[in-house]
Write a protein that holds these residues in place. Structure first.
Motif, short mmCIF file in Angstrom:
data_model
loop_
_atom_site.label_atom_id
_atom_site.label_comp_id
_atom_site.label_asym_id
_atom_site.label_seq_id
_atom_site.Cartn_x
_atom_site.Cartn_y
_atom_site.Cartn_z
N LEU A 119 42.25 35.23 40.08
CA LEU A 119 41.34 36.07 39.13
C LEU A 119 40.39 36.95 39.83
O LEU A 119 39.62 37.78 39.30
N SER A 120 40.57 36.97 41.04
CA SER A 120 39.75 37.66 41.83
C SER A 120 40.34 38.94 42.71
O SER A 120 39.81 39.78 43.39
N VAL A 121 41.69 38.97 42.46
CA VAL A 121 42.22 40.12 42.83
C VAL A 121 42.79 40.95 41.97
O VAL A 121 43.41 40.53 41.00
N ARG A 122 42.31 42.25 41.95
CA ARG A 122 42.55 43.07 40.99
C ARG A 122 43.42 44.43 41.46
O ARG A 122 43.51 44.50 42.64
N ARG A 123 43.73 45.19 40.53
CA ARG A 123 44.36 46.32 40.78
C ARG A 123 43.49 47.56 40.52
O ARG A 123 43.00 47.56 39.48
N SER A 124 43.62 48.73 41.31
CA SER A 124 43.01 50.00 40.82
C SER A 124 43.82 50.86 40.05
O SER A 124 43.26 51.94 39.95
N SER A 125 45.08 50.62 39.95
CA SER A 125 45.87 51.87 39.36
C SER A 125 47.15 51.09 38.52
O SER A 125 47.38 49.87 38.72
N ASP A 126 47.65 51.61 37.71
CA ASP A 126 48.95 51.45 37.02
C ASP A 126 50.06 51.68 37.70
O ASP A 126 51.22 51.74 36.94
N TRP B 170 46.02 46.93 45.18
CA TRP B 170 45.49 45.80 44.94
C TRP B 170 44.43 45.41 45.77
O TRP B 170 44.44 45.82 46.88
N TYR B 171 43.18 44.83 45.48
CA TYR B 171 42.08 44.40 46.27
C TYR B 171 41.54 43.32 45.76
O TYR B 171 41.71 42.86 44.55
N ALA B 172 40.76 42.71 46.53
CA ALA B 172 39.74 41.50 46.18
C ALA B 172 38.46 42.09 45.74
O ALA B 172 37.89 42.90 46.47
N ILE B 173 38.13 41.40 44.80
CA ILE B 173 36.71 41.59 44.33
C ILE B 173 35.71 41.46 45.46
O ILE B 173 35.68 40.52 46.32
N PRO B 174 34.94 42.68 45.64
CA PRO B 174 34.00 42.74 46.95
C PRO B 174 33.08 41.28 46.71
O PRO B 174 32.68 40.90 45.88
N GLY B 175 32.99 40.65 48.14
CA GLY B 175 32.49 39.53 47.96
C GLY B 175 33.26 38.35 47.82
O GLY B 175 32.52 37.27 47.94
#
Lengths: 333, 575
Positions: free
Chosen positions: A98-105, A112-117
Motif C-alpha cells: 500500500l505504500s508503493v505507488r505509480r506516478s503514471s499509467d 513506481w515510487y515509495a510514498i515519501p517517509g
C-alpha cells in the motif's frame, strides 16, 4: 625432452565447490552452528497445544536478511515485474503493497515510487509476491516473465480451491539461492543462541530479542522500548526497520518483534504462516518461539518477509598442473 | 492383572477421545472452571476464572476444538488480571470447525480474544479487545469461512476496546462494532467472500478509528458509534470485483499505520460503482508528496459515482496541482454521475485546490478554462451528468440551457428547452430556461418542503432587443425592468441542481413562449437573515439546517437571444 605442462583451472561451478551469490545490496547475517538441538514440544506450551514441533534445528549454514523487506527496495521489484508482465494488475495491493505507488499509467514507465517517509518501512504484500521476489533474485533480477515464476518456487504449482484457499508446492526448489525461511530457519535465526548459557552452551531464547522476557512495547527512542509490537492504535506514523537497534536476535537480526509479521516459506499447516508480532498483535504471545501465525490467503497483502539464502563461498580454483607428456617425434623418413 | 488391563483400555479410550474432542486449558487453572479434555464436538462451553493470586500477568485460556465444531462459548472472567483467549483447532491453518458464538459479557476483567481461528462460520462474538479473528473457507468440509457480528466493549471499570483484525475468507455477515475503540482491519477476499451482502448490508462502527475495509464487494454503513456520528478517522476501503454500496461518515480521511504499512487513506473501487454516500467532516488534504496522501479512485471503465450519491467534504479539498501530479479523485469516462460537495461547513471559499479527474478531464484551480476549479466551464454531461460544487454554490453558467449569453450567440445553435412543469406550478409543457448550479439548491422560504410557487427566489428582468420607431413598441422596455410577476420559477431541488423559469400560463391556461425580442437578466433575490440579508436561493446538502444554509452565488444570468442575422445596436443602458 621438452615437457608441456597442461594446466586446467576450474572456477566455481557448483555449490559443492562454492558459488557466487550476490548480496543485491541487502544486509545479510550468517546463521551458523549447524546441527543445533531443536526446541521440543515438551518444553513449549504452544507447540504442545498445537501439536507442532520440534522446531529450530537446522543442519547447515545459511544466511538471513538482517532487516525486513522495505518499501524502498520493493519499488525495483514492482517495476521489473510490471514491465515483464504488461497484463499484470497494477492495482493489486498484494503485488505493490500500500505504500508503493505509480506516478503514471504508461505501461512502459509506471514511475513506481515509495510514498515519501515509507522507504525504510516494511512492505506488506502477498505471499505469492514474496515468493516471486525470491525467484527474481535467484534469476539475477532479470526483467522477464519467466524470471518471476521459477528458480526458488514453482509458481505454476499453485492453484485456488473453490473455497478460496490455495494449494501448491510452498517448499523451495532444490538449488534455490534465495528463499523464504522455513519455520526451523526462522526460529533458529531469531531464538537459538549457541552460547546462551555460557560458551558453547546453546539454548533458545523465548523471544527474538535475545531474552526470555517479552519485549517492551514503546516508540523508538523511548526509554526501555524494545518493539513496536502491540503499539496499535496509539501511533499513527510508520516506523522504519531497525528502529530498535538494541533488540537483536543472537545472530544480529532486527525486528523479529514488531514491524510487520513475516512470512515463512513452507506452509506448515496448509496455508501461509507467519512469525512475529506487528503493531496490532501483542508481542507477549505472537513473538514467542512456539507461536505460529496464519494469514490464510497468499494473495492478500498481510505480512512482510525477509529472505534466507545460501552462504556464498569463495571461488575455488582447482589447478591441475604438471602433466608432463612427451611430444611424439615425427619421423621423417 | 485384569484390573490393570481395564485401566489401560480406559486410559487408551480417554486418550483417543481427547484427540477427538474439545479441550480447554487455563493457565493458571486455580480459581477457574478448570482444564478439560474430550468434550464432545459441538458442545457449549462455559469457562470461568476468578484468579486473584500472584505470579501471573494474565490468565491464558486456550480452547482447542480439534477439527470439530464448538457451540456457544461463554467466558466469565472476574480475575484481578487480564485474560487472553485463543480458540484454535487442528484443521487447515490451525482452525477448528464452526463456532456458534463467543460471549465474554459478565466479565469484570479485561478479556482479549487474541486469536480465533475457524474454518466454519463464527457466529456472534461479544468480547473485550480482539486481536485476530480468522475464518477460512474449506470446501471439502462445507465450511463457509464466514463471520457473524462482532462487538467489543470494555469490561466494567472502563478502558477502550478495539478490534485489530477480522479476516473471513467466506465473508463478514454481521455488524462489527467497537463503540469505545478502533477497528484495525476487516478483510474478506476469498473467491466469494464479501463484507456484508447486497440484501443484508452491515454496520461497521468505531469511536476513534477505522482502518482497512477490503473485500471483493462491500455492503456496509461505516460511521461512529451511534451510526450518525463523524467520530472515527477513516483510512482505506477497497473492492476488487464489485461495488461499495453504503455510506461512510468520518471525521476525516487519515492515513494511518496498520502493522508497519502506511495505509495512505482513500478509496479504490475495482469492478463496480462507488455507490455510497461519503461524508468527511474535516478537510480532505491531498498532497502527492506526503505519506498522508488521500485519493478516491473508481478504477473500472463504465463505473461511476452513481446519480443520487454524494461525497461531501466538510472542510476543503486541499492539495497540490500540476499536470504531473496524481489526483484526489480519479474517475473513468462519465464517472461523475453523482455529486461532490466541498466546504460543506462553509468555512473557506477558496478551499478547492486539489485536482479531480474524470477520464482525463482534470479540474483544478491552476488550469485554464474549461477546467478551472471551482467554477469550471466543462458541461456536466461531459463528466457523467454530475457535478463538483464548492459551497456556496455558484451558477454553472455554461451548463444552463440556454447557456449564459450576455454577449449573444447564434440562435440557430442554442435554444430553450421544453419541460413538463409540475401541477403545483401550473403544469403544462412549456418553453423553459433551465438554470444549473454546481451543487443542489433550494428556496430558503420553503426549506426542505416542496417548492412553493408563491415564493420566488429570483428576480427576472427584461429589456427590449428591438427598437421600435417612431414610437415605443408595446412591451418594449428600454432599460432593465423587473418582470418577475410574468414568470413561474420552479426550484426543482434535490440533486438536480436546477431552477426552471418559464412564462406563466396565459388567461386561457395555455403555455406562452419566451419572447425573442427581449434580453433577460436573472438575479438573486435577497431575504432577511440575521440582521442583514442573504440570498433566498440557498446551497443545499451542507452541514447547515435550512434556516442557516449558505447562500448561492455566480449570478446574474443573462439570456440574450441576439442572433447573427440581427443587425442591431443595443441602446445605452440606464442603470
Amino acid at each position: 625432452m621438452r615437457l608441456t605442462t597442461l594446466i586446467i583451472a576450474f572456477a566455481a561451478m557448483a555449490p559443492v565447490l562454492g558459488q557466487p551469490v550476490p548480496d543485491y545490496g541487502l544486509d545479510w547475517r550468517t546463521i551458523g552452528d549447524p546441527g543445533n538441538v531443536a526446541a521440543q514440544p515438551a518444553d513449549y506450551f504452544w507447540l504442545q497445544v498445537m501439536e507442532f514441533g520440534p522446531v529450530g534445528r537446522v543442519d547447515y549454514e545459511f544466511r538471513m536478511n538482517q532487516f525486513e523487506m522495505t518499501n524502498g527496495r520493493w519499488v525495483e521489484f514492482v517495476d521489473s515485474y510490471t514491465r515483464a508482465n504488461p497484463a499484470a494488475n497494477v492495482s493489486d495491493l498484494s503485488l505493490t503493497g500500500l505504500s508503493v505507488r505509480r506516478s503514471s499509467d504508461d505501461p512502459q514507465n509506471y514511475g513506481w515510487y515509495a510514498i515519501p517517509g515509507t522507504e525504510n518501512v516494511a512492505v506488506e504484500i502477498g505471499w505469492f509476491s514474496a515468493a516471486r521476489y525470491a525467484n527474481w533474485l535467484h534469476n539475477g533480477k532479470v526483467t522477464a516473465s519467466w524470471a518471476f515464476e521459477t528458480g526458488a518456487y514453482d509458481m505454476s504449482s499453485f492453484y485456488q480451491l473453490p473455497g478460496g484457499l490455495w494449494e501448491g508446492n510452498s517448499q523451495h526448489l532444490p538449488g534455490a539461492l534465495f528463499w523464504l525461511p522455513s519455520w526451523d530457519e526462522w526460529t533458529k535465526s531469531m531464538h537459538w543462541d549457541p552460547n546462551k548459557s555460557g560458551p558453547g552452551q546453546g539454548g533458545y531464547w523465548l523471544y527474538p530479542h535475545s531474552s526470555d522476557s517479552r519485549p517492551v512495547t514503546g516508540l523508538p527512542g523511548e526509554p526501555g522500548a524494545q518493539t513496536s509490537g502491540g503499539l496499535w492504535p496509539n501511533v499513527q506514523y510508520p516506523i522504519p526497520v531497525g528502529s530498535y537497534p538494541n533488540s537483536q536476535s543472537p545472530w544480529g537480526l532486527l525486528d523479529g518483534s514488531g514491524g510487520s509479521s513475516e512470512y515463512l516459506g513452507y506452509w506448515v499447516d496448509g496455508v501461509p504462516d507467519t512469525r512475529g508480532s506487528n503493531r496490532g498483535l501483542s508481542p507477549s504471545h505472537w513473538d514467542r518461539l512456539d507461536y505460529l501465525g496464519t494469514t490464510g490467503f497468499p494473495d492478500l497483502p498481510m505480512a512482510t518477509f525477509r529472505l534466507a539464502s545460501v552462504v556464498p563461498s569463495p571461488v575455488t580454483l582447482i589447478v591441475l598442473v604438471l602433466i608432463p607428456f612427451r611430444r611424439r617425434r615425427t619421423c621423417v623418413e | 492383572m485384569r484390573g490393570m488391563r481395564l485401566l489401560a483400555v480406559g486410559l487408551a479410550y480417554l486418550a483417543t477421545f481427547a484427540a477427538w474432542g474439545i479441550s480447554i486449558t487455563i493457565t493458571p487453572s486455580a480459581q477457574s472452571s478448570g482444564n478439560q479434555t474430550g468434550i464432545a464436538a459441538g458442545s457449549d462451553l462455559t469457562i470461568t476464572t476468578a484468579f486473584t493470586g500472584g505470579g501471573y500477568s494474565e490468565v491464558e485460556i486456550v480452547i482447542n476444538g480439534g477439527t470439530g465444531a464448538i457451540g456457544d462459548i461463554s467466558i466469565v472472567a472476574t480475575s484481578n488480571i487480564p485474560v487472553s483467549v485463543r480458540i484454535i483447532g487442528t484443521g487447515t491453518g490451525g482452525t477448528c470447525g464452526p463456532i456458534d458464538s463467543i460471549d465474554t459479557s459478565g466479565s469484570t476483567a479485561s478479556v482479549t480474544l487474541f486469536e480465533v481461528k475457524s474454518g466454519g462460520h463464527i457466529g456472534t462474538i461479544y468480547s473485550g479487545n480482539i486481536q485476530s479473528i480468522l475464518s477460512l473457507p474449506v470446501s471439502g468440509n462445507g465450511w463457509p469461512g464466514t463471520v457473524g457480528s462482532i462487538t467489543v466493549a470494555p469490561a466494567s471499570g472502563g478502558h477502550t476496546s478495539s478490534i485489530f483484525s477480522v479476516n473471513a475468507g467466506g465473508g463478514v455477515l454481521g455488524n462489527i462494532i467497537a463503540e469505545s475503540g478502533s477497528i484495525g482491519q476487516i478483510v474478506s477476499t476469498g473467491t466469494s467472500g464479501t463484507i456484508g451482502m447486497s440484501s443484508t448490508p452491515i454496520s461497521i462502527r468505531a469511536l476513534t478509528g477505522i482502518g482497512l475495509v477490503q473485500s471483493r464487494e462491500v455492503y456496509a454503513d461505516i460511521s461512529g458509534p451511534s451510526g450518525n456520528e463523524f467520530g472515527p478517522t477513516f483510512t482505506y476501503l477497497s473492492t476488487s470485483h464489485g461495488p461499495f454500496v453504503g455510506s461512510i461518515k468520518a471525521a476525516n480521511f487519515s492515513s494511518v499505520v496498520l502493522n508497519s504499512t502506511t495505509y495512505a487513506a482513500g478509496i479504490d473501487i475495482t469492478g463496480g460503482d462507488l455507490d455510497a454516500d461519503i461524508t468527511i467532516a474535516g478537510d480532505y488534504t491531498f498532497d502527492p508528496n506526503s505519506s498522508y496522501r488521500v485519493d478516491v479512485n473508481v478504477l473500472s471503465s463504465g463505473r461511476a459515482i452513481p446519480a443520487g450519491r454524494t461525497i461531501t467534504i466538510g472542510g476543503g479539498l486541499y492539495g497540490s496541482n500540476s499536470e504531473e501530479t496524481p489526483v484526489a479523485f480519479d474517475l473513468p469516462a462519465n464517472g461523475l454521475e453523482g455529486q461532490i460537495i466541498i466546504n460543506a461547513a462553509n468555512s473557506d471559499p477558496d478551499s478547492w485546490t486539489a485536482p479531480i479527474r474524470v477520464d482525463g478531464i482534470k479540474l483544478d484551480n491552476a488550469r485554464s478554462q474549461p477546467h478551472t476549479a471551482p467554477y469550471y466551464d466543462r458541461l456536466s454531461s461531459e463528466l457523467g451528468g454530475g457535478s463538483v460544487g464548492l459551497v456556496p454554490y455558484h451558477l454553472h453558467k455554461t451548463d444552463c440551457v440556454p447557456y449564459d449569453s450576455a454577449e449573444g450567440y447564434n440562435c440557430m445553435e442554442v435554444t430553450t428547452v421544453l419541460r413538463t412543469w409540475p401541477a403545483s406550478h401550473g403544469g403544462e409543457e412549456r418553453e423553459t430556461i433551465v438554470l444549473r448550479h454546481y451543487g443542489p439548491v433550494f428556496d430558503g422560504e420553503d426549506g426542505s418542503e416542496e417548492d412553493d410557487p408563491a415564493t420566488n427566489p429570483l428576480i427576472i428582468k427584461r429589456r427590449g432587443l428591438v427598437l421600435c420607431s417612431p414610437t415605443p413598441c408595446e412591451e418594449y422596455e428600454e432599460c432593465w425592468t423587473d418582470r418577475s410577476e410574468r414568470f413561474d420559477v420552479y426550484v426543482v431541488g434535490g440533486l438536480t441542481r436546477e431552477v426552471w423559469i418559464a412564462m406563466k400560463l396565459d388567461e386561457e391556461d395555455e403555455p406562452q413562449n419566451i419572447s425573442q425580442l427581449h434580453r433577460y437578466k436573472v438575479e438573486l433575490r435577497d431575504m432577511a437573515y440575521g440582521g442583514g440579508t442573504r440570498t433566498q436561493l440557498r446551497s443545499g446538502m451542507t452541514f447547515f439546517d435550512d434556516t442557516n444554509a449558505p447562500p448561492v452565488g455566480g449570478y446574474p444570468y443573462e439570456y440574450n437571444p441576439y442572433c447573427e442575422f440581427f443587425s442591431y445596436s443595443p441602446p445605452n443602458q440606464n442603470e
